[in-house]
Design a protein around this motif. Sequence first.
Motif, PDB file in Angstrom:
ATOM      1  N   CYS A 255      -4.217   7.375 -10.037  1.00  0.00           N
ATOM      2  CA  CYS A 255      -3.678   8.554  -8.956  1.00  0.00           C
ATOM      3  C   CYS A 255      -4.660   7.950  -7.654  1.00  0.00           C
ATOM      4  CB  CYS A 255      -3.611   9.814  -9.460  1.00  0.00           C
ATOM      5  SG  CYS A 255      -3.035  11.135  -8.468  1.00  0.00           S
ATOM      6  N   PHE A 256      -4.202   7.297  -6.921  1.00  0.00           N
ATOM      7  CA  PHE A 256      -4.853   6.638  -5.667  1.00  0.00           C
ATOM      8  C   PHE A 256      -3.888   7.697  -4.736  1.00  0.00           C
ATOM      9  CE2 PHE A 256      -5.080   2.593  -8.398  1.00  0.00           C
ATOM     10  CZ  PHE A 256      -6.557   3.140  -9.145  1.00  0.00           C
ATOM     11  N   GLN A 257      -5.275   8.000  -3.388  1.00  0.00           N
ATOM     12  CA  GLN A 257      -4.447   8.648  -2.705  1.00  0.00           C
ATOM     13  C   GLN A 257      -4.977   8.124  -1.218  1.00  0.00           C
ATOM     14  OE1 GLN A 257      -3.526  11.388  -2.976  1.00  0.00           O
ATOM     15  NE2 GLN A 257      -3.300  11.242  -5.451  1.00  0.00           N
ATOM     16  N   GLY A 258      -5.598   6.672  -1.530  1.00  0.00           N
ATOM     17  CA  GLY A 258      -5.403   5.803  -0.422  1.00  0.00           C
ATOM     18  C   GLY A 258      -6.339   4.814  -0.172  1.00  0.00           C
ATOM     19  N   THR A 259      -6.278   3.600   0.147  1.00  0.00           N
ATOM     20  CA  THR A 259      -7.321   1.942  -0.007  1.00  0.00           C
ATOM     21  C   THR A 259      -8.672   2.795  -0.692  1.00  0.00           C
ATOM     22  OG1 THR A 259      -5.987   0.913   1.309  1.00  0.00           O
ATOM     23  CG2 THR A 259      -7.793   0.310   1.099  1.00  0.00           C
ATOM     24  N   LEU A 260      -9.418   3.565   0.446  1.00  0.00           N
ATOM     25  CA  LEU A 260     -11.135   3.683  -0.158  1.00  0.00           C
ATOM     26  C   LEU A 260     -11.259   5.020  -1.320  1.00  0.00           C
ATOM     27  CD1 LEU A 260     -13.671   3.933   0.904  1.00  0.00           C
ATOM     28  CD2 LEU A 260     -13.610   5.959   1.859  1.00  0.00           C
ATOM     29  N   ASP A 261     -10.004   5.512  -1.052  1.00  0.00           N
ATOM     30  CA  ASP A 261     -10.121   6.539  -2.652  1.00  0.00           C
ATOM     31  C   ASP A 261      -9.439   4.876  -4.061  1.00  0.00           C
ATOM     32  OD1 ASP A 261      -9.652   9.127  -4.784  1.00  0.00           O
ATOM     33  OD2 ASP A 261      -7.874   8.349  -4.953  1.00  0.00           O
ATOM     34  N   ALA A 262      -8.706   4.420  -3.659  1.00  0.00           N
ATOM     35  CA  ALA A 262      -8.598   3.693  -4.869  1.00  0.00           C
ATOM     36  C   ALA A 262      -9.991   2.781  -5.435  1.00  0.00           C
ATOM     37  CB  ALA A 262      -7.680   2.489  -4.723  1.00  0.00           C
ATOM     38  N   PHE A 263     -10.291   2.429  -4.413  1.00  0.00           N
ATOM     39  CA  PHE A 263     -11.732   1.577  -4.780  1.00  0.00           C
ATOM     40  C   PHE A 263     -13.316   2.387  -5.150  1.00  0.00           C
ATOM     41  CE2 PHE A 263     -11.124  -1.273  -0.678  1.00  0.00           C
ATOM     42  CZ  PHE A 263     -11.725  -2.630  -1.677  1.00  0.00           C
ATOM     43  N   LEU A 264     -12.955   3.483  -4.716  1.00  0.00           N
ATOM     44  CA  LEU A 264     -14.295   4.482  -6.089  1.00  0.00           C
ATOM     45  C   LEU A 264     -13.204   4.504  -7.096  1.00  0.00           C
ATOM     46  CD1 LEU A 264     -14.563   6.605  -3.092  1.00  0.00           C
ATOM     47  CD2 LEU A 264     -15.868   4.596  -3.609  1.00  0.00           C
ATOM     48  N   LYS A 265     -12.089   4.599  -7.445  1.00  0.00           N
ATOM     49  CA  LYS A 265     -11.706   4.988  -8.610  1.00  0.00           C
ATOM     50  C   LYS A 265     -11.286   4.201  -9.473  1.00  0.00           C
ATOM     51  CE  LYS A 265      -8.502   9.117  -7.384  1.00  0.00           C
ATOM     52  NZ  LYS A 265      -7.652  10.390  -7.491  1.00  0.00           N
TER      53      LYS A 265
END
Length: 309
Positions: A83-93
């Motif tokens: 469940c990604f909220q954006g590019t940076l969030d996707a990287f971190l998760k």
Amino acid sequence: MDPEAGGPEIVKVTPLQQMLASCTGAILTSLMVTPLDVVKIRLQAQGNLLPKGQCFVYSNGLMDHLCVCEEGSNKVWYKKPGCFQGTLDAFLKIIRNEGIKSLWSGLPPTLVMAVPATVIYFTCYDQLTAILRSKLGGNETYIPIVAGIVARFGAVTVISPLELIRTKMQSKKFSYQELHRFVSKKVSEDGWISLWRGWAPTVLRDVPFSAMYWYNYEVLRKWLCEKSDLYEPTFMINFTSGALSGSFAAVATLPFDVVKTQKQTQLWMYESHKMPVPSNMSTWAIMKNIVGENGLSGLFTGFINLRSL
């Protein structure tokens, strides 16, 4: 610079050294660019589930590869839940939940073709440039254009059949005997030319890109060296010249990139469902359809994600 003109003597680079340098550069480029494309695909997949048989484009920074979705399980990397909220969030998760190696998912199979293609391309360009300059003189402005066109034309022609085979193997696990039967059947039914389907739009994109890129690159590099009063370009001069010339060439050839992707995807969908390929599948026909449906802006889809080789 020419030593006779008062500049330092330039050490000549051998073809083997050029091959090693381009191979190293290709691997480093793919390692840096692939995570961006993996995150982009994961973000797209969470909002638009990819059913079996559907195609998507995977870019490792060197080449675009047509990938075919496998069974509907979550085992394949592009279907893993998130469940990604954006590019940076996707990287971190992705790093936290799946490990940092997941950012390079799907990379190894694409390098089998992308690295040799890059080595062929850059080595041919360097060799052709050296030959043409020795025959015609070092100040001929059209030398980078000719060398870039010939080098890219050769690389695309060599790699096109391998891309078709790779796509087929990726969609279904083939033994080497089955793969040989597939290629033999395709050649017997449609002729040798069928192995180069998708070649035309690739050439229409890559050849003009190479001509514009290398011409602008050489001109910018020479100009920056003169402004900096340098005989040899520094890393920053090479980097700046490459970034500016690549950006310009990418914008100019983006319509052909959009057409190439659509044509490859549509051809694969027709073949995988064993449907006859429509007669209006030419590059220009697809371009007209895109303009008719989405206007001229449709030819510049993905403007933000431009590649600068």
